[in-house]
Write a protein that holds these residues in place. Structure first.
Motif, PDB file in Angstrom:
ATOM      1  N   GLU A 103      -2.699   8.671  -8.581  1.00  0.00           N
ATOM      2  CA  GLU A 103      -2.217   9.237  -9.835  1.00  0.00           C
ATOM      3  C   GLU A 103      -1.069  10.225  -9.591  1.00  0.00           C
ATOM      4  N   GLY A 104       0.055   9.979 -10.242  1.00  0.00           N
ATOM      5  CA  GLY A 104       1.212  10.867 -10.121  1.00  0.00           C
ATOM      6  C   GLY A 104       1.981  10.729  -8.817  1.00  0.00           C
ATOM      7  N   VAL A 105       1.566   9.795  -7.962  1.00  0.00           N
ATOM      8  CA  VAL A 105       2.219   9.637  -6.657  1.00  0.00           C
ATOM      9  C   VAL A 105       3.499   8.815  -6.805  1.00  0.00           C
ATOM     10  N   ARG A 106       4.575   9.270  -6.151  1.00  0.00           N
ATOM     11  CA  ARG A 106       5.834   8.538  -6.204  1.00  0.00           C
ATOM     12  C   ARG A 106       6.093   7.713  -4.948  1.00  0.00           C
ATOM     13  N   GLU A 107       5.581   8.205  -3.806  1.00  0.00           N
ATOM     14  CA  GLU A 107       5.911   7.563  -2.533  1.00  0.00           C
ATOM     15  C   GLU A 107       4.648   7.403  -1.675  1.00  0.00           C
ATOM     16  N   VAL A 108       4.370   6.156  -1.307  1.00  0.00           N
ATOM     17  CA  VAL A 108       3.238   5.866  -0.430  1.00  0.00           C
ATOM     18  C   VAL A 108       3.799   5.352   0.892  1.00  0.00           C
ATOM     19  N   ALA A 109       3.312   5.869   2.006  1.00  0.00           N
ATOM     20  CA  ALA A 109       3.776   5.370   3.301  1.00  0.00           C
ATOM     21  C   ALA A 109       2.595   4.908   4.132  1.00  0.00           C
ATOM     22  N   ALA A 157      -2.997   0.172  -9.390  1.00  0.00           N
ATOM     23  CA  ALA A 157      -4.037   0.545  -8.424  1.00  0.00           C
ATOM     24  C   ALA A 157      -4.381   2.021  -8.570  1.00  0.00           C
ATOM     25  N   ALA A 158      -5.678   2.309  -8.543  1.00  0.00           N
ATOM     26  CA  ALA A 158      -6.126   3.691  -8.739  1.00  0.00           C
ATOM     27  C   ALA A 158      -6.112   4.465  -7.429  1.00  0.00           C
ATOM     28  N   THR A 159      -6.411   3.761  -6.343  1.00  0.00           N
ATOM     29  CA  THR A 159      -6.477   4.446  -5.053  1.00  0.00           C
ATOM     30  C   THR A 159      -5.636   3.692  -4.023  1.00  0.00           C
ATOM     31  N   VAL A 160      -5.453   4.329  -2.860  1.00  0.00           N
ATOM     32  CA  VAL A 160      -4.732   3.693  -1.764  1.00  0.00           C
ATOM     33  C   VAL A 160      -5.426   2.386  -1.389  1.00  0.00           C
ATOM     34  N   ALA A 161      -6.762   2.417  -1.290  1.00  0.00           N
ATOM     35  CA  ALA A 161      -7.511   1.214  -0.899  1.00  0.00           C
ATOM     36  C   ALA A 161      -7.277   0.072  -1.892  1.00  0.00           C
ATOM     37  N   ASP A 162      -7.198   0.394  -3.185  1.00  0.00           N
ATOM     38  CA  ASP A 162      -6.924  -0.637  -4.196  1.00  0.00           C
ATOM     39  C   ASP A 162      -5.535  -1.242  -3.996  1.00  0.00           C
ATOM     40  N   LEU A 163      -4.576  -0.381  -3.683  1.00  0.00           N
ATOM     41  CA  LEU A 163      -3.205  -0.844  -3.452  1.00  0.00           C
ATOM     42  C   LEU A 163      -3.163  -1.772  -2.225  1.00  0.00           C
ATOM     43  N   VAL A 164      -3.881  -1.396  -1.178  1.00  0.00           N
ATOM     44  CA  VAL A 164      -3.932  -2.233   0.029  1.00  0.00           C
ATOM     45  C   VAL A 164      -4.519  -3.603  -0.312  1.00  0.00           C
ATOM     46  N   ASP A 165      -5.585  -3.612  -1.122  1.00  0.00           N
ATOM     47  CA  ASP A 165      -6.180  -4.899  -1.534  1.00  0.00           C
ATOM     48  C   ASP A 165      -5.172  -5.758  -2.286  1.00  0.00           C
ATOM     49  N   GLU A 166      -4.413  -5.133  -3.182  1.00  0.00           N
ATOM     50  CA  GLU A 166      -3.397  -5.881  -3.943  1.00  0.00           C
ATOM     51  C   GLU A 166      -2.340  -6.470  -3.018  1.00  0.00           C
ATOM     52  N   LEU A 167      -1.875  -5.652  -2.083  1.00  0.00           N
ATOM     53  CA  LEU A 167      -0.827  -6.110  -1.166  1.00  0.00           C
ATOM     54  C   LEU A 167      -1.347  -7.237  -0.272  1.00  0.00           C
ATOM     55  N   ARG A 168      -2.588  -7.063   0.233  1.00  0.00           N
ATOM     56  CA  ARG A 168      -3.197  -8.091   1.094  1.00  0.00           C
ATOM     57  C   ARG A 168      -3.251  -9.442   0.397  1.00  0.00           C
ATOM     58  N   ALA A 169      -3.533  -9.403  -0.897  1.00  0.00           N
ATOM     59  CA  ALA A 169      -3.702 -10.646  -1.648  1.00  0.00           C
ATOM     60  C   ALA A 169      -2.357 -11.353  -1.894  1.00  0.00           C
ATOM     61  N   ARG A 170      -1.261 -10.613  -1.718  1.00  0.00           N
ATOM     62  CA  ARG A 170       0.060 -11.171  -2.001  1.00  0.00           C
ATOM     63  C   ARG A 170       0.470 -12.275  -1.042  1.00  0.00           C
ATOM     64  N   GLU A 171       0.452 -11.943   0.252  1.00  0.00           N
ATOM     65  CA  GLU A 171       1.015 -12.837   1.272  1.00  0.00           C
ATOM     66  C   GLU A 171       0.338 -12.539   2.607  1.00  0.00           C
ATOM     67  N   PRO A 172       0.305 -13.562   3.478  1.00  0.00           N
ATOM     68  CA  PRO A 172      -0.346 -13.391   4.784  1.00  0.00           C
ATOM     69  C   PRO A 172       0.233 -12.238   5.620  1.00  0.00           C
ATOM     70  N   ARG A 173       1.542 -11.973   5.493  1.00  0.00           N
ATOM     71  CA  ARG A 173       2.114 -10.906   6.330  1.00  0.00           C
ATOM     72  C   ARG A 173       1.510  -9.545   5.973  1.00  0.00           C
ATOM     73  N   TYR A 174       1.159  -9.350   4.703  1.00  0.00           N
ATOM     74  CA  TYR A 174       0.486  -8.099   4.316  1.00  0.00           C
ATOM     75  C   TYR A 174      -0.941  -8.081   4.849  1.00  0.00           C
ATOM     76  N   ALA A 175      -1.604  -9.234   4.741  1.00  0.00           N
ATOM     77  CA  ALA A 175      -2.987  -9.340   5.240  1.00  0.00           C
ATOM     78  C   ALA A 175      -3.018  -9.051   6.736  1.00  0.00           C
ATOM     79  N   LEU A 176      -1.977  -9.503   7.454  1.00  0.00           N
ATOM     80  CA  LEU A 176      -1.893  -9.275   8.893  1.00  0.00           C
ATOM     81  C   LEU A 176      -1.670  -7.791   9.187  1.00  0.00           C
ATOM     82  N   ALA A 177      -0.742  -7.197   8.457  1.00  0.00           N
ATOM     83  CA  ALA A 177      -0.432  -5.778   8.685  1.00  0.00           C
ATOM     84  C   ALA A 177      -1.643  -4.895   8.387  1.00  0.00           C
ATOM     85  N   PHE A 178      -2.413  -5.266   7.365  1.00  0.00           N
ATOM     86  CA  PHE A 178      -3.549  -4.434   6.951  1.00  0.00           C
ATOM     87  C   PHE A 178      -4.887  -5.015   7.408  1.00  0.00           C
ATOM     88  N   ALA A 179      -4.868  -5.820   8.489  1.00  0.00           N
ATOM     89  CA  ALA A 179      -6.096  -6.475   8.956  1.00  0.00           C
ATOM     90  C   ALA A 179      -7.116  -5.448   9.459  1.00  0.00           C
TER      91      ALA A 179
END
Lengths: 151, 81
Positions: free
Chosen positions: B67-73, B24-46
């Motif tokens: 880019e270069g990020v080690r920790e996302v919260a 994922a290039a951006t935070v928003a891209d990462l959120v999209d990836e996580l949302r697509a994984r499982e409903p609990r992610y979709a719920l958390a990021f609704a």
């Protein structure tokens, strides 16, 4: 050390004595203590749980303290913020500011509180008779913050 | 990279931290990836207006580069004091 994040309680008079020790140039010492209230919107509170982001919390608080030092002629500033389970009546947070004159000390203390309320990574969960609820961020806290960004 | 969750985001996802392999290039891209994984992610990021994000312990926005990020919260608006 101007920032402490801890589970244990703090002693206001001991902290003030430390700030004053060995100096007589301070003219004003302002302190704010935040306490756990026993009543929430949803009803009586039996316990307050404070979660935080270890590492980022200390960094965020240190940034806020440095900014206060840049804005006001402070001789010292201290933030102690507790985390973990707390009971109604418990102390949550201490902010103390020291300056030659009172205006700077009052303003800086308000600034520190306004900033840490919505910019330091803490989250409160209230436990009561009907279960537990995360405390929602308040619009009024954001407004309190915005007055410091207007020049 | 390490992905960390706090408060009700942590409760909805059901774990405090995990290591995520992502391009994922951006935070928003990462959120999209996580949302697509499982409903609990979709719920958390609704509702992303209720989500704040920090990269390597600095508050930032959803369009920030990973880019270069080690920790996302991810966490709700903060309620300290």
């Amino acid at each position: 050390m101007s920032v402490r994040v801890q589970t244990q309680d703090f002693d206001l008079s001991a902290e003030l004595a430390t700030m004053r020790a060995g100096r007589s140039d301070i003219g004003a010492l302002v302190t704010f203590t935040g306490l756990v209230r026993d009543m929430a919107k949803s009803g009586p509170v039996t316990e307050m749980e404070l979660e935080h982001y270890p590492g980022m919390t200390e960094r965020a608080l240190e940034q806020i303290v440095s900014e206060a030092h840049e804005r006001w002629p402070l001789q010292d500033a201290l933030i102690i913020h507790r985390h973990g389970p707390l009971a109604p009546g418990d102390q949550i947070v201490l902010v103390a500011t020291a300056s030659p004159h009172r205006h700077a000390a009052f303003e800086a203390a308000e600034f520190l509180m306004d900033y840490l309320k919505s910019r330091a990574p803490f989250w409160k969960k209230e436990h009561g008779a009907t279960g537990a609820q995360w405390v929602d961020a308040r619009e009024s806290d954001e407004q309190a913050l915005s007055r410091w960004t207007k020049s | 990279m390490d992905v960390i969750y706090f408060a009700w985001v942590r409760e909805r996802i059901g774990l405090p931290r995990e290591t995520v392999d992502t391009n994922a290039a951006t935070v928003a891209d990462l959120v999209d990836e996580l949302r697509a994984r499982e409903p609990r992610y979709a719920l958390a990021f609704a509702d992303m207006s209720a989500i704040r994000v920090a990269l390597d312990q600095e508050l930032t926005g959803l369009d920030a580069s990973l880019e270069g990020v080690r920790e996302v919260a991810f966490f709700p608006p903060m309620t300290g004091g």
